[in-house]
Design an enzyme around this catalytic site. Sequence first.
Site, PDB file in Angstrom:
ATOM      1  N   GLU A  52       0.990  -1.267  -0.003  1.00  0.00           N
ATOM      2  CA  GLU A  52       0.066   0.111   0.179  1.00  0.00           C
ATOM      3  C   GLU A  52       0.982   1.287  -0.013  1.00  0.00           C
ATOM      4  OE1 GLU A  52      -3.760  -0.073   2.105  1.00  0.00           O
ATOM      5  OE2 GLU A  52      -3.063   1.624   2.990  1.00  0.00           O
ATOM      6  N   ASP A  53       1.930   1.193   0.771  1.00  0.00           N
ATOM      7  CA  ASP A  53       2.598   2.442   1.049  1.00  0.00           C
ATOM      8  C   ASP A  53       4.169   2.677   0.437  1.00  0.00           C
ATOM      9  OD1 ASP A  53       0.509   3.059   2.912  1.00  0.00           O
ATOM     10  OD2 ASP A  53       1.566   2.611   4.499  1.00  0.00           O
TER      11      ASP A  53
END
Length: 186
Positions: A67-68
């Site tokens: 996600e990051d």
Amino acid sequence: MAFSPDRYLDALTFAAHAHGEQKTPMGLPYLVHVTSVTMEVIAALRTEPGRDEDLAVTCALLHDVAEDTTTTLREIELAFGGRVASGVSALTKNPKLPKPHAMADSLRRILEQPPEIAMVKLADRVTNLAPPPQAWSTEKIATYREEARAILSALGGESPVLAARLQARIDTYPAAPAGARSGKMV
Ligand code: NI
């Protein structure tokens, strides 16, 4: 079966490379968040035996990588296998969906995974319900608490220990940042 220390180190090192210089909202190295979530999972595994500990611990260490960071699910699959990649995928919000829908979509996909993946999501929110950063508005704090309630109601049945931890954090979560002067305190 107890998790493998070698596997833990492999996943921690992978996460460290992926997150690089990222910081938490409090300005700490991002691995403080990652290892805190993993610690919550390990503590729960001690009282909830019979889980796949390597799956739970590896997904905890890698839960924010897709996600990051620029690291892909394919790279996670090549390094740690398909079950871990599927777990991390379910824990990764779809960036194409509007925010409220992205959370509901992720929770639905987590429920299609083994219960170890729900444990990671519960542990993530237990960790994130620390005192909110000064910069957060009361609205953002209220939204964050409501999200935590949605996570607890969707996934709490998968881990009674982490459900109790999250409920306690929700109960004591402040209505405003520490030190903030607000007329909205409840
Ligand atoms: Ni996280």
